[in-house]
Design a protein around this motif. Structure first.
Motif, PDB file in Angstrom:
ATOM      1  N   GLU A  72       0.836  -1.203   0.000  1.00 47.59           N
ATOM      2  CA  GLU A  72       0.000   0.000   0.000  1.00 47.59           C
ATOM      3  C   GLU A  72       0.875   1.260   0.000  1.00 47.59           C
ATOM      4  OE1 GLU A  72      -3.517   2.073   2.706  1.00 47.59           O
ATOM      5  OE2 GLU A  72      -2.723   0.084   3.213  1.00 47.59           O
ATOM      6  N   TYR A  73       1.935   1.233   0.766  1.00 49.51           N
ATOM      7  CA  TYR A  73       2.860   2.370   0.802  1.00 49.51           C
ATOM      8  C   TYR A  73       3.524   2.573  -0.559  1.00 49.51           C
ATOM      9  CZ  TYR A  73       7.059   5.062   1.812  1.00 49.51           C
ATOM     10  OH  TYR A  73       8.055   5.992   1.776  1.00 49.51           O
ATOM     11  N   ARG A  74       3.910   1.476  -1.215  1.00 49.87           N
ATOM     12  CA  ARG A  74       4.551   1.553  -2.530  1.00 49.87           C
ATOM     13  C   ARG A  74       3.594   2.153  -3.561  1.00 49.87           C
ATOM     14  NH1 ARG A  74       8.508  -1.545  -5.429  1.00 49.87           N
ATOM     15  NH2 ARG A  74       7.991  -1.711  -7.632  1.00 49.87           N
ATOM     16  N   SER A  75       2.338   1.673  -3.542  1.00 49.28           N
ATOM     17  CA  SER A  75       1.341   2.188  -4.492  1.00 49.28           C
ATOM     18  C   SER A  75       1.060   3.660  -4.252  1.00 49.28           C
ATOM     19  CB  SER A  75       0.046   1.379  -4.383  1.00 49.28           C
ATOM     20  OG  SER A  75       0.272   0.033  -4.685  1.00 49.28           O
ATOM     21  N   SER A  76       0.966   4.035  -2.950  1.00 50.10           N
ATOM     22  CA  SER A  76       0.719   5.439  -2.621  1.00 50.10           C
ATOM     23  C   SER A  76       1.867   6.322  -3.068  1.00 50.10           C
ATOM     24  CB  SER A  76       0.497   5.574  -1.113  1.00 50.10           C
ATOM     25  OG  SER A  76       0.350   6.938  -0.753  1.00 50.10           O
ATOM     26  N   THR A  77       3.087   5.846  -2.900  1.00 52.10           N
ATOM     27  CA  THR A  77       4.260   6.620  -3.318  1.00 52.10           C
ATOM     28  C   THR A  77       4.276   6.837  -4.827  1.00 52.10           C
ATOM     29  OG1 THR A  77       5.533   5.787  -1.436  1.00 52.10           O
ATOM     30  CG2 THR A  77       6.768   6.718  -3.287  1.00 52.10           C
ATOM     31  N   LEU A  78       4.011   5.776  -5.595  1.00 50.01           N
ATOM     32  CA  LEU A  78       4.022   5.887  -7.057  1.00 50.01           C
ATOM     33  C   LEU A  78       2.870   6.758  -7.552  1.00 50.01           C
ATOM     34  CD1 LEU A  78       4.945   2.217  -8.057  1.00 50.01           C
ATOM     35  CD2 LEU A  78       6.416   4.232  -8.078  1.00 50.01           C
ATOM     36  N   SER A  79       1.698   6.626  -6.898  1.00 50.13           N
ATOM     37  CA  SER A  79       0.564   7.468  -7.307  1.00 50.13           C
ATOM     38  C   SER A  79       0.860   8.945  -7.051  1.00 50.13           C
ATOM     39  CB  SER A  79      -0.697   7.038  -6.549  1.00 50.13           C
ATOM     40  OG  SER A  79      -1.036   5.703  -6.848  1.00 50.13           O
ATOM     41  N   THR A  80       1.431   9.215  -5.878  1.00 46.52           N
ATOM     42  CA  THR A  80       1.798  10.596  -5.566  1.00 46.52           C
ATOM     43  C   THR A  80       2.818  11.138  -6.567  1.00 46.52           C
ATOM     44  OG1 THR A  80       1.387  10.176  -3.220  1.00 46.52           O
ATOM     45  CG2 THR A  80       2.693  12.127  -3.783  1.00 46.52           C
ATOM     46  N   LEU A  81       3.770  10.307  -6.940  1.00 48.08           N
ATOM     47  CA  LEU A  81       4.781  10.708  -7.923  1.00 48.08           C
ATOM     48  C   LEU A  81       4.148  11.031  -9.264  1.00 48.08           C
ATOM     49  CD1 LEU A  81       7.751  11.023  -8.809  1.00 48.08           C
ATOM     50  CD2 LEU A  81       7.748   8.566  -9.304  1.00 48.08           C
TER      51      LEU A  81
END
Length: 382
Positions: free
Chosen positions: A79-88
């Motif tokens: 979930e953290y990885r997906s959130s980071t990529l989405s934010t990017l």
């Protein structure tokens, strides 16, 4: 439908290329971040195993079996990885759109700055006329392609101006030199015809030669006036156009009466700045043409007012609309070129246009509804 301007096309190219480069940069950045972030499952397994070894007990005893602990930790990391990529991605998209808008704005400004010399060249070309070749671009700047184009254009104008001046001098000098032999020729013919013993055949021939000589003199005089007006005005004085017109109408009254043409005037006070001799010739040519190219029982209407400064209308034969522009060319008449009409030299309206341009105005004509012609002359106020 009009095409896009060069400035718009350049701006579109600038903005499009920047947007493409930005998209490539965002994709590369996304791939680099994605490859840099650790795999959630592997990190979870490593973390749980390290905890068991560190504390000597199974970490899974707290939350259940080790598999459950790995899945919980892996889910959180994913979930953290997906959130980071989405934010990017979202942040990069917003930055890309804002920067692309700025790129389009700066591209528009830079394209206008780069194309400014071309607008100067276009403006100079539009202001050029055969009698006004003194405009130059004189572009200042680094020796690039646009500077070379502007200098080439200025050089071409210099050559054209020199050519036109040479032609005008030749016409003026040739016309002046021809006046003397024509005057001598006319005098010899008149002396020969004054002899009481001259035969009728020779008298008829002499009369024909005098008419031909008179037409040649009118043509030479017209060429001199045309050359003088084409060279422009060296001095200007206030001229009452209404008074000049009234004088011309009085001087041509006998010719109008002989042709059976009625001349009507409406002369309002109008002062222009220019050459009184040339302005008188302009009015004379218009009035004489209106009387000459008319019909018995016809009419001529002459008006002086604010705008246009002078208008001359007359009855007469029907003038085809497509033939009107050619009437302002030298030696052109309706239905004929250089021959076929010996009443005038074919320079009347050419002189009118040249004199009007020398005074900063212009002349135009249009056919009458029932025949004849309407000529208007617009001149700037004094």
């Amino acid at each position: 439908m009009t095409g896009l301007s060069v400035r718009t096309k350049l701006t579109a190219w600038y903005g499009g290329l920047f947007l493409l480069a930005g998209l490539v940069l965002v994709v590369i950045n996304y791939l680099l971040v994605q490859s840099t972030l650790p795999d959630p499952a592997r990190v979870a397994s490593t973390t749980v195993g390290s905890a068991d070894a560190l504390y000597g007990v199974q970490a899974g005893t707290v939350v259940g079996s080790p598999g459950v602990a790995v899945r919980l930790l892996s889910g959180s990391l994913d979930e953290y990885r997906s959130s980071t990529l989405s934010t990017l991605v979202v942040g990069s998209a917003i930055a890309l759109v804002a920067t692309a808008a700025l790129a389009v704005l700066f591209g528009w400004l830079m394209a206008g700055r780069a194309l400014r010399p071309l607008h100067d060249i276009t403006s100079a070309a539009r202001r050029l006329e055969a009698g006004k070749l003194d405009r130059r671009i004189n572009l200042e700047g680094p020796p690039d392609e646009l500077k070379e184009l502007a200098d080439t254009f200025d050089g071409m104008l210099d050559r054209l101006a020199e050519s036109f001046d040479s032609q005008k001098r030749f016409v003026a000098n040739a016309s002046h030199e021809l006046r003397t032999p024509l005057a001598v020729q006319r005098t010899l013919i008149e002396v020969a015809m004054a002899d009481p013993e001259v035969t009728p055949e020779l008298r008829k021939l002499g009369t024909h030669l005098l008419h031909t000589n008179e037409r040649s003199e009118r043509m030479i005089e017209g060429l001199l006036v045309l050359a003088r007006s084409d060279r422009g005005l060296h001095a200007r004085t206030p001229v009452r156009l209404d008074e000049v017109t009234a004088s011309v109408v009085r001087a041509t009254a006998a010719a109008a009466s002989a042709a059976g043409v009625e001349v009507e005037t409406r002369l309002r006070p109008r002062t222009v700045s220019g050459d009184p001799v040339l302005l008188e010739r302009l009015v004379t040519n218009l009035v004489v043409n209106a009387i000459t190219y008319n019909a018995a029982g016809g009419w001529v209407y002459v008006e002086v007012r604010g705008d246009p400064a002078l208008e001359v209308r007359n009855s007469g034969p029907v003038v085809p609309p497509e033939a009107v522009p050619s009437l302002f060319e030298p030696f052109r008449r309706v239905g004929s070129e250089r021959t076929g009409d010996t009443r005038n030299a074919g320079l009347g309206l050419s002189i009118v246009r040249s004199v009007a341009q020398a005074h900063g105005g212009y002349a135009e004509a249009q056919p009458g509804r029932r025949g004849g012609l309407t000529v208007t002359v617009r001149l700037p106020p004094s």
